[in-house]
Design a protein around this motif. Structure first.
Motif, PDB file in Angstrom:
ATOM      1  N   GLN A  57       0.807  -1.229   0.000  1.00 35.67           N
ATOM      2  CA  GLN A  57       0.000   0.000   0.000  1.00 35.67           C
ATOM      3  C   GLN A  57       0.837   1.275   0.000  1.00 35.67           C
ATOM      4  OE1 GLN A  57      -2.389  -0.699   3.522  1.00 35.67           O
ATOM      5  NE2 GLN A  57      -4.143  -1.396   2.325  1.00 35.67           N
ATOM      6  N   GLY A  58       2.165   1.135   0.075  1.00 33.48           N
ATOM      7  CA  GLY A  58       3.007   2.325   0.046  1.00 33.48           C
ATOM      8  C   GLY A  58       3.633   2.693   1.371  1.00 33.48           C
ATOM      9  N   VAL A  80       6.643   2.162   2.524  1.00 35.37           N
ATOM     10  CA  VAL A  80       7.984   2.758   2.383  1.00 35.37           C
ATOM     11  C   VAL A  80       7.877   4.231   2.024  1.00 35.37           C
ATOM     12  CG1 VAL A  80      10.142   2.715   1.075  1.00 35.37           C
ATOM     13  CG2 VAL A  80       9.067   0.567   1.789  1.00 35.37           C
ATOM     14  N   GLU A  81       6.980   4.545   1.101  1.00 38.63           N
ATOM     15  CA  GLU A  81       6.792   5.948   0.704  1.00 38.63           C
ATOM     16  C   GLU A  81       6.303   6.784   1.884  1.00 38.63           C
ATOM     17  OE1 GLU A  81       7.009   3.420  -2.773  1.00 38.63           O
ATOM     18  OE2 GLU A  81       5.752   3.297  -0.969  1.00 38.63           O
ATOM     19  N   GLU A  82       5.448   6.196   2.728  1.00 30.09           N
ATOM     20  CA  GLU A  82       4.986   6.908   3.922  1.00 30.09           C
ATOM     21  C   GLU A  82       6.171   7.246   4.827  1.00 30.09           C
ATOM     22  OE1 GLU A  82       1.256   5.933   6.175  1.00 30.09           O
ATOM     23  OE2 GLU A  82       2.688   5.182   7.667  1.00 30.09           O
ATOM     24  N   VAL A 135       9.344   7.487   4.006  1.00 33.99           N
ATOM     25  CA  VAL A 135      10.202   8.485   3.343  1.00 33.99           C
ATOM     26  C   VAL A 135       9.656   9.891   3.587  1.00 33.99           C
ATOM     27  CG1 VAL A 135      10.951   9.385   1.094  1.00 33.99           C
ATOM     28  CG2 VAL A 135      11.106   6.927   1.581  1.00 33.99           C
ATOM     29  N   GLY A 136       8.355  10.052   3.416  1.00 28.35           N
ATOM     30  CA  GLY A 136       7.747  11.364   3.640  1.00 28.35           C
ATOM     31  C   GLY A 136       7.878  11.814   5.081  1.00 28.35           C
ATOM     32  N   GLU A 172      11.362  12.989   5.875  1.00 37.08           N
ATOM     33  CA  GLU A 172      11.565  14.367   5.422  1.00 37.08           C
ATOM     34  C   GLU A 172      10.929  15.369   6.379  1.00 37.08           C
ATOM     35  OE1 GLU A 172       9.903  14.290   1.525  1.00 37.08           O
ATOM     36  OE2 GLU A 172      11.635  13.237   0.627  1.00 37.08           O
ATOM     37  N   TYR A 207       8.420   1.247  11.267  1.00 39.22           N
ATOM     38  CA  TYR A 207       9.081   2.502  10.917  1.00 39.22           C
ATOM     39  C   TYR A 207      10.582   2.401  11.177  1.00 39.22           C
ATOM     40  CZ  TYR A 207       4.368   4.277  10.458  1.00 39.22           C
ATOM     41  OH  TYR A 207       3.075   4.462  10.052  1.00 39.22           O
ATOM     42  N   LEU A 245      16.312   2.252   4.603  1.00 34.80           N
ATOM     43  CA  LEU A 245      16.653   3.478   3.868  1.00 34.80           C
ATOM     44  C   LEU A 245      18.087   3.917   4.139  1.00 34.80           C
ATOM     45  CD1 LEU A 245      13.329   5.481   4.409  1.00 34.80           C
ATOM     46  CD2 LEU A 245      14.077   4.316   2.320  1.00 34.80           C
TER      47      LEU A 245
END
Length: 304
Positions: free
Chosen positions: A216-217, A219-221, A223-224, A227, A242, A249
């Protein structure tokens, strides 16, 4: 004369089905949800905490979700105060508070009105530095020296509780257990429902849910959130999943290993949750695979 409003707490191990049962009870009883999952208090930590999406909350009000930035620290004392205020406000509106989550100390502090020692940022920071420089083995060794009894019940992997225990011992000069009262009558006469499943079934659910999170994403969560300062937070960066994705990462291991380690860490956490909640004689346990919500509502109707 109408019966007084009785809050309900839905507790138990991760992935057992607490959120689904909590929502169903809130729908049937005219309730509002009070979150009792530490990591769901953070904005943006959605996929990895299995936070119920807004579109699936059935219009039911949820409290203690998305109240902290990932750079902030979540504390038991803060939760106890804020969640307690939410419960009492819900009752004042004539609705039923449904407390849902598996964060052990948060739930017990709320329901048993723990008198928590104050926190000292400088003391906590010192023990956080021990963890950063020496790792969890060095941190736990310090606890074994300062409070052997606490070290015998807090595993080395639970670094948040280890830091807190060391902080309490240093501030109060007493063993950590001295600040933790025994369970008595639950605050507000709360009915406590424990949700569990057979171990093999729960393990399979954890594996499937973890895979779904990555699909569902997740990893992208992360990464955001990185940041947005995730690595700077004390509480959020250590959340199961996490922490493993951050390590991926950072190049510590590949994505498949991160997913595998997340599943393992979740199963370990489940063992701690079961051990904690099973010691509480007030909990009425249900097998989510065999006992429908009607079993719970019938038990609630016949219990005091």
């Amino acid at each position: 004369m109408s019966r007084p409003i009785r809050p309900i707490a839905v507790v138990g191990p991760t992935a057992s089905g607490k959120s689904d049962l909590g929502l169903e009870l809130a729908m049937r009883l005219g309730g509002e949800i009070v979150n009792a999952d530490t990591m769901q208090r953070f904005w943006g930590m959605d996929i990895g905490t299995a936070k119920v999406p807004l579109s699936q909350r059935r219009g039911i009000a949820h409290h203690q979700l998305d109240v902290l930035d990932v750079t902030q620290t979540s504390t038991v004392a803060q939760y106890q105060y804020e969640a307690g205020a939410a419960v009492e406000a819900i009752m004042a509106r004539g609705a039923v508070p449904v407390i849902v989550g598996g964060s052990m100390m948060y739930i017990q502090a709320l329901l048993d009105q723990w008198r928590l020692p104050t926190t000292d940022p400088l003391v906590r920071e010192r023990w956080e530095r021990v963890l950063t420089l020496g790792g969890r083995a060095a941190l736990h060794a310090a606890l074994r020296t300062a409070d052997p009894a606490a070290a015998s019940i807090i595993p080395p992997t639970d670094t948040r509780r280890t830091v807190r225990a060391l902080e309490v011992v240093e501030i109060t000069g007493r063993p950590f257990a001295a600040s933790v009262p025994r369970a008595g009558e639950a605050r507000w006469n709360t009915a406590i429902i424990g949700v569990d499943r057979a171990t093999d079934t729960l393990d399979a659910r954890i594996t499937a849910r973890t895979a779904q999170m990555f699909a569902q994403g997740f990893v992208e969560e992360v990464v955001g959130l990185a940041e947005a300062g995730l690595r700077d937070g004390i509480t959020a960066r250590r959340a199961i999943g996490y922490a493993q994705v951050l390590a991926h990462l950072d190049g510590d291991y590949d994505l498949a290993e991160a997913q595998h380690r997340m599943s393992i860490a979740t199963r370990r956490y489940v063992r701690r949750q079961r051990s904690w909640f099973r010691r509480d004689p007030r909990v009425h346990w249900i097998d989510a695979d065999r006992q429908p919500v009607e079993h719970v509502t019938d038990w609630l109707a016949n219990s005091s």
